[in-house]
Design an enzyme around this catalytic site. Sequence first.
Site, PDB file in Angstrom:
ATOM      1  N   TRP A  64      42.069  58.093  62.668  1.00  0.00           N
ATOM      2  CA  TRP A  64      41.604  59.192  61.821  1.00  0.00           C
ATOM      3  C   TRP A  64      42.577  60.357  61.975  1.00  0.00           C
ATOM      4  O   TRP A  64      42.909  60.741  63.086  1.00  0.00           O
ATOM      5  CB  TRP A  64      40.196  59.673  62.193  1.00  0.00           C
TER       6      TRP A  64
ATOM      7  N   GLU B  26      40.060  55.499  58.935  1.00  0.00           N
ATOM      8  CA  GLU B  26      38.820  56.242  58.661  1.00  0.00           C
ATOM      9  C   GLU B  26      39.027  57.266  57.551  1.00  0.00           C
ATOM     10  O   GLU B  26      39.831  58.187  57.668  1.00  0.00           O
ATOM     11  CB  GLU B  26      38.355  56.939  59.942  1.00  0.00           C
TER      12      GLU B  26
ATOM     13  N   LYS C  49      37.698  60.193  54.634  1.00  0.00           N
ATOM     14  CA  LYS C  49      36.870  61.404  54.713  1.00  0.00           C
ATOM     15  C   LYS C  49      36.967  62.191  53.420  1.00  0.00           C
ATOM     16  O   LYS C  49      38.017  62.247  52.790  1.00  0.00           O
ATOM     17  CB  LYS C  49      37.369  62.250  55.896  1.00  0.00           C
TER      18      LYS C  49
ATOM     19  N   ASP D 158      32.469  56.603  58.116  1.00  0.00           N
ATOM     20  CA  ASP D 158      31.726  57.572  58.932  1.00  0.00           C
ATOM     21  C   ASP D 158      30.638  58.159  58.043  1.00  0.00           C
ATOM     22  O   ASP D 158      30.917  58.644  56.942  1.00  0.00           O
ATOM     23  CB  ASP D 158      32.695  58.654  59.433  1.00  0.00           C
TER      24      ASP D 158
ATOM     25  N   HIS E  54      31.110  61.549  56.398  1.00  0.00           N
ATOM     26  CA  HIS E  54      32.347  61.811  55.660  1.00  0.00           C
ATOM     27  C   HIS E  54      32.218  61.694  54.152  1.00  0.00           C
ATOM     28  O   HIS E  54      33.218  61.574  53.445  1.00  0.00           O
ATOM     29  CB  HIS E  54      33.452  60.870  56.154  1.00  0.00           C
TER      30      HIS E  54
ATOM     31  N   HIS F 107      31.074  54.607  61.808  1.00  0.00           N
ATOM     32  CA  HIS F 107      30.820  55.747  62.667  1.00  0.00           C
ATOM     33  C   HIS F 107      29.445  56.255  62.252  1.00  0.00           C
ATOM     34  O   HIS F 107      29.318  56.962  61.253  1.00  0.00           O
ATOM     35  CB  HIS F 107      31.880  56.840  62.490  1.00  0.00           C
TER      36      HIS F 107
ATOM     37  N   ASP G 282      29.662  67.677  57.591  1.00  0.00           N
ATOM     38  CA  ASP G 282      29.952  66.670  58.613  1.00  0.00           C
ATOM     39  C   ASP G 282      29.656  67.256  59.991  1.00  0.00           C
ATOM     40  O   ASP G 282      30.553  67.404  60.821  1.00  0.00           O
ATOM     41  CB  ASP G 282      31.433  66.252  58.479  1.00  0.00           C
TER      42      ASP G 282
ATOM     43  N   ASP H  27      27.872  66.188  62.529  1.00  0.00           N
ATOM     44  CA  ASP H  27      27.821  65.288  63.689  1.00  0.00           C
ATOM     45  C   ASP H  27      26.624  65.535  64.592  1.00  0.00           C
ATOM     46  O   ASP H  27      26.763  65.617  65.807  1.00  0.00           O
ATOM     47  CB  ASP H  27      29.137  65.345  64.485  1.00  0.00           C
TER      48      ASP H  27
ATOM     49  N   ASP I  51      29.332  58.346  66.234  1.00  0.00           N
ATOM     50  CA  ASP I  51      30.202  59.532  66.202  1.00  0.00           C
ATOM     51  C   ASP I  51      29.346  60.775  65.979  1.00  0.00           C
ATOM     52  O   ASP I  51      29.025  61.113  64.839  1.00  0.00           O
ATOM     53  CB  ASP I  51      31.253  59.380  65.094  1.00  0.00           C
TER      54      ASP I  51
HETATM   55  C1  RNT Z   1      36.396  63.295  62.351  1.00  0.00           C
HETATM   56  C2  RNT Z   1      36.164  61.845  62.490  1.00  0.00           C
HETATM   57  C3  RNT Z   1      36.607  61.227  63.780  1.00  0.00           C
HETATM   58  C4  RNT Z   1      36.278  62.053  64.988  1.00  0.00           C
HETATM   59  C5  RNT Z   1      36.534  61.347  66.295  1.00  0.00           C
HETATM   60  C6  RNT Z   1      36.488  62.270  67.468  1.00  0.00           C
HETATM   61  O1  RNT Z   1      35.825  63.839  61.242  1.00  0.00           O
HETATM   62  O2  RNT Z   1      34.825  61.552  62.268  1.00  0.00           O
HETATM   63  O3  RNT Z   1      36.102  59.960  63.873  1.00  0.00           O
HETATM   64  O4  RNT Z   1      34.960  62.507  64.981  1.00  0.00           O
HETATM   65  O5  RNT Z   1      37.697  60.652  66.216  1.00  0.00           O
HETATM   66 ZN    ZN Z   2      34.236  59.522  62.647  1.00  0.00          ZN
END
Ligand code: RNT
Ligand code: ZN
Length: 412
Positions: free
Chosen positions: A179, A220, A222, A253, A256, A280, A288, A290, A320
């Site tokens: 990523w 990955e 986004k 993810d 994302h 993720h 995003d 998390d 994640d």
């Molecule tokens: C960031 C991505 C990525 C990170 C990690 C720490 O937006 O989601 O995966 O969260 O690599």
């Molecule tokens: Zn991620």
Amino acid sequence: MNYEQAREAFAEWGVDTEAALAILSTIPISMHCWQGDDVRGFERASGCSGGGIQSTGNHPGRARTPDELRVDLEFAYSMIPGKHRLNLHAFYLDTEETPDRDEIEYRHFEPWVEWAAEQGLKLDFNPTFFSHPKADDNLTLSHPDQSIRDFWVEHGKRCREIAARIGAEQGGEVVNNIWVPDGSKDNPVDRMGARHRLEASLDAMLAPQHDKAHLLDAVECKLFGIGVEAMTVGSHEFYLGYAIRNQTALCLDMGHFHPTENVADKLTAVALSVQDILLHVSRPMRWDSDHVILLDDSIRMMAQEIVFADLLARTRIGLDFFDATISRTAAWVIGVRNMQKALLEALLAPQTVLRAAETGLDFTTRLMLTEEFKSLPHGAVWSEFCARSERPTGIQLIESLNGYQRTVAQRH
Ligand code: RNT
Ligand code: ZN
């Protein structure tokens, strides 16, 4: 309700709880190391993730060293039923040396590999393209400056070597997830140039061949991040195409995408074109953000898609999220267990009757079934799963999590 009663309740729907438990016990969750220290890593004393990744909160007990992180991880895994994985980021190296990102080697990660072997854990890996002066502009692999791109390409190559070596040591596949934060805060005038540069850098990084049995590269995608609102170079379309052309895994993810999108729906859509999928699993709140994953509908739908579409073998489930306002170890435990609970619910669903209703266009019955089914005693089956693994539930779990938090709170 005890397990025997629950088993009978599910049997009435033609569902075998023993079969569900047997499958659940084989599904590893790749738990992310970065929940334990607020995505700081062990390179620099004061971490600032950058790249739009933001951990908020200052709850006591953050792991400040690899040893502290490992102790926390051991506790977390001791609260989670089943055998799982640890997802390591490159800036969590464990060494007295101070290699820059383009100088890291396998030996800087050896303590992790040895510890994982002792614990019966498998590792996954990630190059770290953020929290570094050469990433301060949110440009790495697509940077206009060739020397900066070369630096990050070298980092990526080394990470792939390290991951492949870990795979060889632990005997199996290591997922190496790529990523990059690259993007632009305001409207760029040369999107094409940025995307060409990202593609060329990825090609260079992925050129060295490694044993596929030991290394699975993932990319990955986004939609946007803080500071790169106008364009993310590695957007969904970019990486979907890249993964198809280059036969890498595609990482989805859940934070994302646009907040109203159903990420679970994407699984089967991309599965027609890419062989391997990495998830993720995350909980975006308005962005995003998390958040720690809940046992909510988005996770349930994701688990259901994996199970119903028979994608368990092709999907690697990684988590994640990072929350520093609560006990970090509890966050891990709650999140992993929620993912497992969602998978269990999916495994306990009466697929045959649901499919029959749908094929017969009897959507009323389908809806009645899904809604009645929510009241079945999933909790008793989950408790049985935990008991068989000697893992606590309920008040006992809460006491253990709180008890551990009290011990790490003294770190500050
Ligand atoms: C960031 C991505 C990525 C990170 C990690 C720490 O937006 O989601 O995966 O969260 O690599
Ligand atoms: Zn991620």
